[in-house]
Design a protein around this motif. Structure first.
Motif, PDB file in Angstrom:
ATOM      1  N   ALA A  54       0.857  -1.293   0.034  1.00 11.83           N
ATOM      2  CA  ALA A  54      -0.156  -0.034  -0.167  1.00 11.83           C
ATOM      3  C   ALA A  54       1.012   1.219  -0.071  1.00 11.83           C
ATOM      4  CB  ALA A  54      -0.849  -0.017   1.121  1.00 11.83           C
ATOM      5  N   VAL A  55       1.761   1.368   0.853  1.00 12.25           N
ATOM      6  CA  VAL A  55       2.902   2.307   0.960  1.00 12.25           C
ATOM      7  C   VAL A  55       3.446   2.442  -0.562  1.00 12.25           C
ATOM      8  CG1 VAL A  55       5.019   3.479   1.789  1.00 12.25           C
ATOM      9  CG2 VAL A  55       3.175   2.365   3.185  1.00 12.25           C
ATOM     10  N   GLY A  56       4.016   1.314  -0.986  1.00  9.30           N
ATOM     11  CA  GLY A  56       4.517   1.403  -2.415  1.00  9.30           C
ATOM     12  C   GLY A  56       3.633   1.945  -3.524  1.00  9.30           C
ATOM     13  N   ASN A  57       2.202   1.439  -3.462  1.00  9.87           N
ATOM     14  CA  ASN A  57       1.329   2.149  -4.419  1.00  9.87           C
ATOM     15  C   ASN A  57       1.105   3.462  -4.236  1.00  9.87           C
ATOM     16  OD1 ASN A  57       0.538  -0.325  -6.133  1.00  9.87           O
ATOM     17  ND2 ASN A  57      -0.485  -1.061  -4.273  1.00  9.87           N
ATOM     18  N   SER A  58       1.222   3.965  -2.962  1.00 16.77           N
ATOM     19  CA  SER A  58       0.882   5.455  -2.720  1.00 16.77           C
ATOM     20  C   SER A  58       2.075   6.255  -3.030  1.00 16.77           C
ATOM     21  CB  SER A  58       0.758   5.897  -1.017  1.00 16.77           C
ATOM     22  OG  SER A  58      -0.265   4.991  -0.696  1.00 16.77           O
ATOM     23  N   ALA A  59       3.246   5.585  -2.977  1.00 20.49           N
ATOM     24  CA  ALA A  59       4.400   6.219  -3.573  1.00 20.49           C
ATOM     25  C   ALA A  59       4.594   6.318  -5.050  1.00 20.49           C
ATOM     26  CB  ALA A  59       5.691   5.390  -3.269  1.00 20.49           C
ATOM     27  N   LEU A  81      10.164  -3.204  -9.605  1.00 23.34           N
ATOM     28  CA  LEU A  81      11.165  -3.812  -8.447  1.00 23.34           C
ATOM     29  C   LEU A  81      11.950  -2.722  -7.907  1.00 23.34           C
ATOM     30  CD1 LEU A  81      11.808  -6.921 -10.760  1.00 23.34           C
ATOM     31  CD2 LEU A  81      10.595  -7.086  -8.495  1.00 23.34           C
ATOM     32  N   VAL A  82      12.453  -2.110  -8.625  1.00 19.33           N
ATOM     33  CA  VAL A  82      13.614  -0.934  -8.189  1.00 19.33           C
ATOM     34  C   VAL A  82      12.885  -0.017  -6.906  1.00 19.33           C
ATOM     35  CG1 VAL A  82      14.789   1.193  -8.780  1.00 19.33           C
ATOM     36  CG2 VAL A  82      14.746  -0.909 -10.347  1.00 19.33           C
ATOM     37  N   LEU A  83      11.568   0.109  -7.145  1.00 21.37           N
ATOM     38  CA  LEU A  83      10.888   0.863  -6.236  1.00 21.37           C
ATOM     39  C   LEU A  83      10.788   0.229  -4.942  1.00 21.37           C
ATOM     40  CD1 LEU A  83       9.111   3.320  -4.976  1.00 21.37           C
ATOM     41  CD2 LEU A  83       7.090   1.976  -6.113  1.00 21.37           C
ATOM     42  N   LEU A  84      10.193  -0.983  -4.987  1.00 25.59           N
ATOM     43  CA  LEU A  84      10.224  -2.083  -3.790  1.00 25.59           C
ATOM     44  C   LEU A  84      11.730  -2.274  -3.103  1.00 25.59           C
ATOM     45  CD1 LEU A  84       7.634  -4.693  -5.238  1.00 25.59           C
ATOM     46  CD2 LEU A  84       7.085  -2.947  -3.447  1.00 25.59           C
ATOM     47  N   GLY A  85      12.500  -2.439  -4.016  1.00 29.92           N
ATOM     48  CA  GLY A  85      14.053  -2.751  -3.316  1.00 29.92           C
ATOM     49  C   GLY A  85      14.343  -1.354  -2.531  1.00 29.92           C
ATOM     50  N   VAL A  89      15.315  -0.969   1.301  1.00 24.12           N
ATOM     51  CA  VAL A  89      16.484  -0.504   1.976  1.00 24.12           C
ATOM     52  C   VAL A  89      16.256   0.874   2.869  1.00 24.12           C
ATOM     53  CG1 VAL A  89      18.558   0.739   1.484  1.00 24.12           C
ATOM     54  CG2 VAL A  89      17.846  -1.168   0.045  1.00 24.12           C
ATOM     55  N   VAL A  90      15.205   1.610   2.617  1.00 22.90           N
ATOM     56  CA  VAL A  90      14.999   2.946   3.364  1.00 22.90           C
ATOM     57  C   VAL A  90      14.519   2.326   4.606  1.00 22.90           C
ATOM     58  CG1 VAL A  90      13.526   4.876   3.582  1.00 22.90           C
ATOM     59  CG2 VAL A  90      14.793   4.479   1.407  1.00 22.90           C
ATOM     60  N   MET A  91      13.526   1.311   4.684  1.00 15.13           N
ATOM     61  CA  MET A  91      12.877   0.957   5.813  1.00 15.13           C
ATOM     62  C   MET A  91      13.782  -0.086   6.792  1.00 15.13           C
ATOM     63  SD  MET A  91       9.056  -0.545   4.153  1.00 15.13           S
ATOM     64  CE  MET A  91       8.424  -0.820   5.800  1.00 15.13           C
ATOM     65  N   LEU A  92      14.778  -0.700   6.423  1.00 14.27           N
ATOM     66  CA  LEU A  92      15.722  -1.345   7.167  1.00 14.27           C
ATOM     67  C   LEU A  92      16.752  -0.289   7.878  1.00 14.27           C
ATOM     68  CD1 LEU A  92      16.682  -4.154   4.573  1.00 14.27           C
ATOM     69  CD2 LEU A  92      15.703  -4.446   7.008  1.00 14.27           C
ATOM     70  N   VAL A  93      16.717   0.578   7.033  1.00 13.40           N
ATOM     71  CA  VAL A  93      17.696   1.800   7.830  1.00 13.40           C
ATOM     72  C   VAL A  93      16.952   2.388   8.994  1.00 13.40           C
ATOM     73  CG1 VAL A  93      19.051   3.908   7.341  1.00 13.40           C
ATOM     74  CG2 VAL A  93      19.203   2.214   5.846  1.00 13.40           C
ATOM     75  N   LEU A  94      15.573   2.804   8.400  1.00 11.81           N
ATOM     76  CA  LEU A  94      14.979   3.431   9.531  1.00 11.81           C
ATOM     77  C   LEU A  94      14.640   2.695  10.722  1.00 11.81           C
ATOM     78  CD1 LEU A  94      12.385   5.569   7.364  1.00 11.81           C
ATOM     79  CD2 LEU A  94      14.278   6.134   8.530  1.00 11.81           C
ATOM     80  N   ASP A 256       2.143  -0.435 -16.336  1.00  9.92           N
ATOM     81  CA  ASP A 256       1.155  -0.060 -15.664  1.00  9.92           C
ATOM     82  C   ASP A 256       1.625   0.308 -14.115  1.00  9.92           C
ATOM     83  OD1 ASP A 256       1.638  -2.554 -14.079  1.00  9.92           O
ATOM     84  OD2 ASP A 256       0.662  -3.338 -15.770  1.00  9.92           O
ATOM     85  N   THR A 257       0.527   0.802 -13.121  1.00  8.73           N
ATOM     86  CA  THR A 257       0.933   1.142 -12.045  1.00  8.73           C
ATOM     87  C   THR A 257       0.718   0.080 -10.798  1.00  8.73           C
ATOM     88  OG1 THR A 257      -1.399   1.807 -11.416  1.00  8.73           O
ATOM     89  CG2 THR A 257       0.058   3.538 -12.661  1.00  8.73           C
ATOM     90  N   ALA A 258       0.324  -1.262 -11.230  1.00  4.17           N
ATOM     91  CA  ALA A 258       0.369  -2.037 -10.143  1.00  4.17           C
ATOM     92  C   ALA A 258       1.521  -2.700  -9.990  1.00  4.17           C
ATOM     93  CB  ALA A 258      -0.357  -3.306 -10.911  1.00  4.17           C
ATOM     94  N   LEU A 259       2.100  -2.559  -8.327  1.00  3.21           N
ATOM     95  CA  LEU A 259       2.935  -3.239  -7.798  1.00  3.21           C
ATOM     96  C   LEU A 259       2.994  -4.559  -8.017  1.00  3.21           C
ATOM     97  CD1 LEU A 259       3.866  -1.027  -4.479  1.00  3.21           C
ATOM     98  CD2 LEU A 259       5.171  -1.374  -6.993  1.00  3.21           C
ATOM     99  N   ILE A 260       1.868  -5.286  -7.870  1.00  5.50           N
ATOM    100  CA  ILE A 260       1.549  -6.655  -7.977  1.00  5.50           C
ATOM    101  C   ILE A 260       0.404  -7.038  -8.982  1.00  5.50           C
ATOM    102  CG2 ILE A 260       2.646  -7.419  -5.623  1.00  5.50           C
ATOM    103  CD1 ILE A 260      -0.328  -7.588  -4.641  1.00  5.50           C
ATOM    104  N   VAL A 261       0.489  -8.056  -9.380  1.00  7.68           N
ATOM    105  CA  VAL A 261      -0.354  -8.496 -10.470  1.00  7.68           C
ATOM    106  C   VAL A 261      -1.819  -8.705  -9.859  1.00  7.68           C
ATOM    107  CG1 VAL A 261      -1.142  -9.879 -12.358  1.00  7.68           C
ATOM    108  CG2 VAL A 261       1.188  -9.059 -12.251  1.00  7.68           C
ATOM    109  N   PRO A 262      -2.926  -7.937  -9.950  1.00  9.74           N
ATOM    110  CA  PRO A 262      -4.107  -8.350  -9.419  1.00  9.74           C
ATOM    111  C   PRO A 262      -4.401  -9.663  -9.663  1.00  9.74           C
ATOM    112  CG  PRO A 262      -4.200  -6.260 -10.293  1.00  9.74           C
ATOM    113  CD  PRO A 262      -2.865  -6.502 -10.717  1.00  9.74           C
ATOM    114  N   GLN A 263      -5.047 -10.592  -8.668  1.00  8.83           N
ATOM    115  CA  GLN A 263      -5.449 -11.757  -8.802  1.00  8.83           C
ATOM    116  C   GLN A 263      -7.015 -11.828  -8.843  1.00  8.83           C
ATOM    117  OE1 GLN A 263      -3.163 -14.351  -9.197  1.00  8.83           O
ATOM    118  NE2 GLN A 263      -1.450 -12.860  -9.285  1.00  8.83           N
TER     119      GLN A 263
END
Length: 534
Positions: A54-59, A81-85, A89-94, A256-263
């Motif tokens: 959800a945060v990724g989609n908002s980003a 994939l670049v966005l999620l990666g 990294v940012v979340m691990l650092v925080l 497209d804007t889908a981070l994961i393919v809708p099932q």
């Protein structure tokens, strides 16, 4: 509470604190547990409610258009994939920072972990396609993250100046007191790590059980009542470097804007048509499949395609006329926009006149190149409207069609500065030779593609360096809704050279040399390649 206090004997006694490594580990493990819990709950209430997604989609929604274009150009299909990666990294650092600022007190890290959870909660709340139950996922994530952080912080081994001073007279003091704490923490930390892995895997297994792949496989062959005419053998110049005329499904471009393919399983899918209609109608997958299916050969083009870009492909789409479905609902006078919504909440605005034009052949497609739509290309159903860029015509995983006006609703890309109607521009591309290729002097074949849906291509011209334009040989035309291949042999002397191409469509318009970017309604300009001969 102060970190330093004065003992009765006047010496300084500091509050015990966590080591740097232990503190960072506490934060990272709390984050892992939080994400795993959210993912598990999301598997039951909707995978896109996973806080991470959800945060990724908002980003993605908040990213400026220029940055999105850069990501598409630079990373292509790997942009998500670049966005999620990067997020990971940012979340691990925080998370590590949350642990480090809590070496003495649990409060700062608790606040940071809680803020993580609140960001996820807000992201899920603001997703248009998610219901109230979806909030359970970020709530579970928030609660788990805070509880695990506080528990690990409590059982973590601590060291203090006072303890080190005691060991000068009795070295066994620290060993005796620290070893049990260290063992307990290691067991607890290991348990959290393993538990997070198990819970996350469990969420993945649950979501996989709802995977639309099995539903797609069960459909089997689609019986086509009106097949597309066979593609002639000379419809491409693939041996000379052009693409094959029909793009295989696994090579068809995807933007497209889908981070994961809708099932979406076929048995769960339905399409609602409402708004400025005489009657609201709803169709199931069986309703669509039970109609006489038609097959059409159509080239699709992405508005993000820069001059010479790769985002264009052709397929045989199987489905029904979108016009027929709209007429069954009864489109009222004054309707201007077909506002479509995807399973993941993405929206698209299509001119009503294009959807209703019987000569254009807009489709609700359920098949592609002889099989049900691939999951990543919209299974169970998608829109395909020839002659319009995909952002205004090609909604995948489509769930809802509202007949409305342009003033009443703004679609996803319209809100971000793109054009309203998105007609495809007359363009051409050189596919061979590749840029900076080293070739032998003499006869050099230059080949490529041109497109002008739904007008069709009349001719393609090529020039070498600043020489005269020469007309290329065109492949056999399939229909005006598809690309057309071209090739030409040039007599090229040794040296560095530039080949340039331009196309003319059947209306007599020749593509402009003027270079404009993709925003707001498609790029223009002549495509050139540099190469060397010796």
């Amino acid at each position: 509470m102060s970190a330093d206090v004065t003992a009765v004997d006047g010496t300084q006694d500091r509050k015990p604190r966590l080591s740097v490594l232990v503190a960072a580990l506490v934060g990272v493990l709390a984050l892992a547990a939080a994400l795993a819990a959210g993912h598990l709950v999301a598997a039951f209430v909707g995978l896109n409610s996973s806080p991470y997604l959800a945060v990724g989609n908002s980003a993605i929604d908040l990213t400026p258009t220029w940055l999105k274009d850069y990501a598409v150009r630079t990373f292509g299909v790997y942009d998500k994939l670049v966005l999620l990666g990067s997020m990971a990294v940012v979340m691990l650092v925080l998370a590590a920072v949350a642990g480090l600022v809590s070496r003495r007190s649990v409060v700062p890290g608790t606040v940071i972990i809680a803020l993580f959870g609140l960001v996820g909660l807000v992201a899920v709340f603001n997703r248009p396609a998610l219901g109230q139950l979806s909030l359970l996922a970020p709530v579970a994530s928030l609660g788990t993250g805070v509880l695990v952080f506080r528990w690990l912080h409590r059982i973590a081994p601590r060291s203090a100046v006072a303890e080190h001073e005691n060991t000068e007279t009795d070295p066994d003091v620290e060993t005796a007191s620290a070893d049990p704490n260290r063992r307990r923490f290691l067991v607890g930390a290991g348990g959290v790590a393993v538990g997070a892995g198990v819970v996350g895997l469990g969420g993945q297994l649950v979501s996989s059980a709802r995977d639309a792949g099995a539903s797609r496989a069960a459909i089997g062959e689609l019986a086509v009542a009106e097949p597309a005419p066979p593609v002639p053998a000379d419809a491409d110049f693939a041996k000379l470097g052009t693409p094959s005329f029909i793009t295989p499904n696994n090579s068809f471009y995807r933007v497209d804007t889908a981070l994961i393919v809708p099932q979406v399983r076929a048995e769960d899918w339905s399409l609602r048509i409402h708004g400025m209609v005489d009657r609201e109608v709803t169709f199931t997958f069986d309703d669509i499949r039970g109609r006489p299916l038609i097959e059409r050969t159509i080239t699709m083009t992405c508005v993000s395609n820069e001059v010479g870009g790769p985002y264009i492909s052709t397929a045989n789409f199987i489905g029904v006329d979108l016009r027929d479905l709209l007429l069954e609902a009864g489109v009222r006078d004054g309707a201007e926009q077909l506002f479509s919504t995807s399973e993941d909440g993405w929206t698209c605005g299509t001119p009503v006149e294009a959807a209703l034009d019987p000569d254009r052949g807009a489709m609700l497609a359920i098949g592609m190149n002889g099989e049900p739509l691939p999951l990543e290309h919209g299974f169970p159903a998608r829109m395909v409207v020839p002659g319009l860029y995909g952002y205004v015509s090609a909604t995948k995983w489509v769930r809802d069609l509202e007949i409305t006006t342009w003033d009443a609703r703004n679609a996803y890309w319209l809100d971000r500065g793109w054009g309203e109607r998105g007609p495809i521009k007359t363009m051409s591309r050189i596919d061979s030779p590749k840029g900076f290729a080293n070739l032998g002097a003499g006869r050099v074949v230059v080949a490529g593609i041109a497109w002008a849906q739904p007008t069709g291509i009349e001719k393609v011209e090529v020039r070498l360096d600043d020489g005269p334009w020469q007309e290329a040989e065109l492949s056999t035309v399939v229909n005006d809704d598809t690309w057309r291949m071209w090739q030409i042999e040039l007599d090229v002397p040794p040296g560095s050279h530039k080949a340039t191409a331009r196309a003319t469509d059947r209306s007599g318009y020749t593509q402009t040399e003027e270079r404009v970017p993709a925003v707001p309604d498609g790029a223009t300009g002549w495509h050139s390649v540099l190469f060397n001969t010796a």
